[in-house]
Design a protein around this motif. Structure first.
Motif, PDB file in Angstrom:
ATOM      1  N   ALA A   1     101.033 -27.250  55.408  1.00 30.89           N
ATOM      2  CA  ALA A   1      99.673 -27.593  55.816  1.00 30.89           C
ATOM      3  C   ALA A   1      98.674 -26.771  55.030  1.00 30.89           C
ATOM      4  N   ALA A   2      97.451 -27.254  54.965  1.00 28.81           N
ATOM      5  CA  ALA A   2      96.331 -26.455  54.493  1.00 28.81           C
ATOM      6  C   ALA A   2      95.742 -25.718  55.688  1.00 28.81           C
ATOM      7  N   LEU A   3      95.335 -24.470  55.473  1.00 28.42           N
ATOM      8  CA  LEU A   3      94.757 -23.653  56.522  1.00 28.42           C
ATOM      9  C   LEU A   3      93.255 -23.511  56.290  1.00 28.42           C
ATOM     10  N   VAL A   4      92.479 -23.821  57.319  1.00 31.16           N
ATOM     11  CA  VAL A   4      91.030 -23.615  57.302  1.00 31.16           C
ATOM     12  C   VAL A   4      90.749 -22.588  58.383  1.00 31.16           C
ATOM     13  N   ALA A   5      90.206 -21.438  58.006  1.00 27.99           N
ATOM     14  CA  ALA A   5      90.168 -20.318  58.934  1.00 27.99           C
ATOM     15  C   ALA A   5      88.855 -19.565  58.837  1.00 27.99           C
ATOM     16  N   SER A   6      88.442 -19.006  59.986  1.00 25.37           N
ATOM     17  CA  SER A   6      87.195 -18.255  60.091  1.00 25.37           C
ATOM     18  C   SER A   6      87.479 -16.829  60.549  1.00 25.37           C
ATOM     19  N   SER A   7      86.925 -15.846  59.860  1.00 31.90           N
ATOM     20  CA  SER A   7      86.921 -14.460  60.294  1.00 31.90           C
ATOM     21  C   SER A   7      88.324 -13.952  60.619  1.00 31.90           C
ATOM     22  N   TYR A   8      88.582 -13.575  61.893  1.00 29.56           N
ATOM     23  CA  TYR A   8      89.920 -13.118  62.269  1.00 29.56           C
ATOM     24  C   TYR A   8      90.969 -14.180  61.973  1.00 29.56           C
ATOM     25  N   GLY A   9      90.616 -15.446  62.148  1.00 28.34           N
ATOM     26  CA  GLY A   9      91.552 -16.508  61.794  1.00 28.34           C
ATOM     27  C   GLY A   9      91.938 -16.451  60.323  1.00 28.34           C
ATOM     28  N   GLY A  10      91.019 -15.992  59.470  1.00 26.83           N
ATOM     29  CA  GLY A  10      91.341 -15.815  58.062  1.00 26.83           C
ATOM     30  C   GLY A  10      92.360 -14.721  57.841  1.00 26.83           C
ATOM     31  N   ARG A  11      92.273 -13.666  58.623  1.00 25.00           N
ATOM     32  CA  ARG A  11      93.279 -12.599  58.547  1.00 25.00           C
ATOM     33  C   ARG A  11      94.652 -13.137  58.934  1.00 25.00           C
ATOM     34  N   VAL A  12      94.694 -13.948  59.986  1.00 24.28           N
ATOM     35  CA  VAL A  12      95.959 -14.558  60.404  1.00 24.28           C
ATOM     36  C   VAL A  12      96.475 -15.493  59.313  1.00 24.28           C
ATOM     37  N   ALA A  13      95.577 -16.273  58.730  1.00 23.58           N
ATOM     38  CA  ALA A  13      95.979 -17.210  57.676  1.00 23.58           C
ATOM     39  C   ALA A  13      96.577 -16.472  56.480  1.00 23.58           C
ATOM     40  N   LEU A  14      95.973 -15.355  56.093  1.00 23.50           N
ATOM     41  CA  LEU A  14      96.486 -14.595  54.964  1.00 23.50           C
ATOM     42  C   LEU A  14      97.871 -14.029  55.270  1.00 23.50           C
ATOM     43  N   GLU A  15      98.071 -13.531  56.483  1.00 21.46           N
ATOM     44  CA  GLU A  15      99.404 -13.054  56.865  1.00 21.46           C
ATOM     45  C   GLU A  15     100.417 -14.190  56.823  1.00 21.46           C
ATOM     46  N   PHE A  16     100.043 -15.333  57.401  1.00 18.25           N
ATOM     47  CA  PHE A  16     100.942 -16.485  57.421  1.00 18.25           C
ATOM     48  C   PHE A  16     101.321 -16.901  56.005  1.00 18.25           C
ATOM     49  N   ALA A  17     100.325 -16.997  55.128  1.00 20.04           N
ATOM     50  CA  ALA A  17     100.583 -17.473  53.765  1.00 20.04           C
ATOM     51  C   ALA A  17     101.386 -16.467  52.949  1.00 20.04           C
ATOM     52  N   ALA A  18     101.230 -15.175  53.227  1.00 20.47           N
ATOM     53  CA  ALA A  18     102.004 -14.165  52.512  1.00 20.47           C
ATOM     54  C   ALA A  18     103.459 -14.147  52.977  1.00 20.47           C
ATOM     55  N   ARG A  19     103.673 -14.403  54.256  1.00 18.61           N
ATOM     56  CA  ARG A  19     105.041 -14.386  54.796  1.00 18.61           C
ATOM     57  C   ARG A  19     105.786 -15.687  54.516  1.00 18.61           C
ATOM     58  N   TRP A  20     105.066 -16.802  54.524  1.00 18.92           N
ATOM     59  CA  TRP A  20     105.698 -18.112  54.332  1.00 18.92           C
ATOM     60  C   TRP A  20     104.889 -18.930  53.329  1.00 18.92           C
ATOM     61  N   PRO A  21     104.827 -18.487  52.079  1.00 17.71           N
ATOM     62  CA  PRO A  21     103.941 -19.143  51.097  1.00 17.71           C
ATOM     63  C   PRO A  21     104.282 -20.603  50.839  1.00 17.71           C
ATOM     64  N   ASP A  22     105.541 -20.985  51.012  1.00 18.34           N
ATOM     65  CA  ASP A  22     105.923 -22.371  50.742  1.00 18.34           C
ATOM     66  C   ASP A  22     105.424 -23.330  51.804  1.00 18.34           C
ATOM     67  N   ARG A  23     104.849 -22.813  52.893  1.00 13.73           N
ATOM     68  CA  ARG A  23     104.363 -23.681  53.965  1.00 13.73           C
ATOM     69  C   ARG A  23     102.862 -23.934  53.879  1.00 13.73           C
ATOM     70  N   VAL A  24     102.196 -23.341  52.885  1.00 14.74           N
ATOM     71  CA  VAL A  24     100.729 -23.441  52.789  1.00 14.74           C
ATOM     72  C   VAL A  24     100.350 -24.159  51.502  1.00 14.74           C
ATOM     73  N   THR A  25      99.599 -25.242  51.631  1.00 13.16           N
ATOM     74  CA  THR A  25      99.194 -26.023  50.463  1.00 13.16           C
ATOM     75  C   THR A  25      97.836 -25.598  49.919  1.00 13.16           C
TER      76      THR A  25
END
Length: 271
Positions: free
Chosen positions: A91-115
């Motif tokens: 999926a693509a992640l659209v994130a605001s503020s703290y949600g952006g911090r979560v998105a960056l963690e998610f994408a660093a841990r599971w990069p193949d899941r983020v488009t």
């Protein structure tokens, strides 16, 4: 550590999810600011679905419709569990503020899941607060200790919304922040203070998806610095500063921000 929670969420776009982009567009996951909950994406919800995106928005623990945590956890684990439950592989992640911090963690841990990632005034794992953010945190903590939730809410509304936010938007943020404070305070009274898990070791350079890091000229310096830094750290990132924006541009100028998001998602899908 608790097991991943089933986050309260909405889906749109029609039809089941699969392991790749839908037939009519990209699958999107919207992650909210800690000042708000998933309702912050109301202005973008219908336009993004109308642009052909299958869309999910969720509430982190202690926000909106999701109960507060009763033990240490990681929000990125909860997001992964939600995607697994919905059958979303990428999926693509659209994130605001703290949600952006979560998105960056998610994408660093599971990069193949983020488009792709569109990050609006994002937080960042490992970022230590600068003077402005530290001063805000101290003022907020003092109000909590005094039991003045109303004043803490007003502090957040005044701090995080830029000059283009009208009274209706301020009231919307006021309601979301008040609800979160009440849910989290009640949980702390019942369960005691819930400690945080240590941040996992992350290599942000592992993020391979295209990234748009947006900052607002009226935001605190911390978040302007983070957005600019991400453009230097991530191999496929670019930084855009909005001269009119505070910390929550999708609420301050909804149509302009929606157009920015849809243009970025269209461009990244074509890469």
């Amino acid at each position: 550590m608790t097991t991943p929670a089933t986050l309260s969420h909405d889906t749109s776009g029609g039809g089941p999810f699969d392991d790749g982009p839908s037939d009519d567009g990209t699958t999107l996951v919207l992650l909210h600011s800690s000042v708000c909950d998933r309702r912050m994406w109301d202005p973008q919800w219908a336009p993004l679905a109308g642009a052909g995106h299958r869309t999910v928005r969720c509430d982190f623990r202690g926000y909106g419709g999701t109960p507060a945590a009763t033990a240490p956890h990681r929000d990125a684990d909860d997001v992964r569990a939600l995607l697994d439950t919905l059958g979303i592989g990428r999926a693509a992640l659209v994130a605001s503020s703290y949600g952006g911090r979560v998105a960056l963690e998610f994408a660093a841990r599971w990069p193949d899941r983020v488009t792709a990632m569109a990050l609006l005034c994002p937080g960042m794992p490992g970022h230590g607060p600068g003077p402005e953010l530290a001063a805000f945190d101290a003022r907020e903590e003092a109000l909590f200790e005094a039991g003045d939730l109303a004043a803490a809410v007003e502090l957040n509304v005044a701090t995080w919304l830029g000059p283009d936010a009208g009274e209706a938007v301020r009231e919307k943020v006021r309601r979301m922040q008040r609800h979160a404070f009440e849910v989290q305070t009640a949980a702390e009274e019942r369960w005691g203070e819930i400690g945080e898990l240590p941040e996992p070791a992350l290599d942000l350079s592992a993020i391979t998806a295209p990234v748009l890091a947006v900052s607002g000229a009226h935001d605190l310096a911390d978040f302007r610095t983070i957005a600019a830094r991400l453009a230097r750290l991530l191999p496929r990132a670019r930084h855009l500063e909005l001269p009119w924006a505070g910390h929550l541009p999708n609420l301050e100028r909804p149509q302009e921000t929606t157009a920015l998001l849809t243009d970025f998602l269209r461009e990244s899908a074509a890469q």
